[in-house]
Design an enzyme around this catalytic site. Structure first.
Site, PDB file in Angstrom:
ATOM      1  N   MET A 102      31.564 -20.472  -5.740  1.00 41.68           N
ATOM      2  CA  MET A 102      31.514 -21.547  -6.729  1.00 41.68           C
ATOM      3  C   MET A 102      32.072 -21.014  -8.057  1.00 41.68           C
ATOM      4  SD  MET A 102      29.617 -24.310  -5.462  1.00 41.68           S
ATOM      5  CE  MET A 102      28.967 -25.054  -6.930  1.00 41.68           C
ATOM      6  N   PHE A 103      32.736 -21.883  -8.785  1.00 40.30           N
ATOM      7  CA  PHE A 103      33.237 -21.598 -10.136  1.00 40.30           C
ATOM      8  C   PHE A 103      34.345 -20.547 -10.171  1.00 40.30           C
ATOM      9  CE2 PHE A 103      28.582 -22.369 -10.298  1.00 40.30           C
ATOM     10  CZ  PHE A 103      28.645 -23.700 -10.670  1.00 40.30           C
TER      11      PHE A 103
ATOM     12  N   GLU B 271      36.955 -28.999  -1.119  1.00 45.73           N
ATOM     13  CA  GLU B 271      35.654 -28.839  -0.463  1.00 45.73           C
ATOM     14  C   GLU B 271      35.809 -28.855   1.056  1.00 45.73           C
ATOM     15  OE1 GLU B 271      33.202 -27.892  -2.184  1.00 45.73           O
ATOM     16  OE2 GLU B 271      33.632 -28.597  -4.202  1.00 45.73           O
TER      17      GLU B 271
ATOM     18  N   PHE C 287      25.324 -20.184   0.222  1.00 46.24           N
ATOM     19  CA  PHE C 287      24.489 -19.523  -0.785  1.00 46.24           C
ATOM     20  C   PHE C 287      23.701 -18.361  -0.176  1.00 46.24           C
ATOM     21  CE2 PHE C 287      21.729 -22.521   1.246  1.00 46.24           C
ATOM     22  CZ  PHE C 287      20.462 -21.969   1.199  1.00 46.24           C
TER      23      PHE C 287
END
EC number: 2.7.1.21
Length: 177
Positions: free
Chosen positions: A13-14, A83, A113
């Site tokens: 992410m990011f 995505e 995650f």
């Protein structure tokens, strides 16, 4: 060779995956290619269209199953998918499109995650002509970050969120938290 190929942009992410996807699609548009971008319907974080975390917007077709929109994208030369990890049919779709002369650019998380692979994205790697792994900045110590860490206690894999729910972290900060 028919010119079709798959470009895969992965990272946590990011890390700028969506930004890089948009950059590449825009370059093809400048070169007069007919382009379309596709986003996952359930990603409603910022509204319609494809959004980057720094709030840049790009128009996009929405779906939850890529194979359902084959007829709608047939006339396009370049297909950008954001995505990608959420599409269950990403491998079949990309392979079909590339084999039929399309340039397919996919931006996707490479791991959950929990630092487990998204199987579909792992299966797409050997079919891709180009794979780029981006890194982010660790939101704890500001070093290179290769992992996404969920801030909540939810255990489901598909929980779509931004900075309110996830952080990019380095190995040390992932392990120590």
């Amino acid at each position: 060779m028919n010119g079709g190929h798959i470009q895969l942009i992965i990272g946590p992410m990011f890390s700028g995956k969506s930004t890089e996807l948009i950059r590449r699609v825009r370059r093809y548009q400048i070169a007069q290619y007919k382009c379309i971008t596709i986003k996952y319907t359930n990603d409603t974080r910022y509204g319609t269209g494809l959004w980057t975390h720094d709030k840049h917007n790009f128009s996009a077709m929405e779906t939850t199953k890529l194979l359902n929109i084959i007829d709608a994208v047939t006339d396009f030369s370049v297909i950008g998918i954001d995505e990608g990890q959420f599409f269950p049919d990403i491998v079949e779709f990309c392979e079909y499109m590339a084999n039929n002369g399309k340039i397919v650019i996919v931006a996707a998380l490479d791991g959950t995650f929990q630092r487990k692979p998204f199987t579909t994205i792992s299966n797409l790697i050997p079919l891709s002509e180009m794979v780029v792994k981006l890194t982010a900045v660790c939101m704890k110590c500001f070093k290179e970050a290769s992992f996404s860490k969920r801030l909540g206690t939810e255990t489901e894999i598909e929980i779509i969120g931004g900075e309110d729910m996830y952080q990019s972290v380095c190995r040390k900060c992932y392990i120590n938290e």
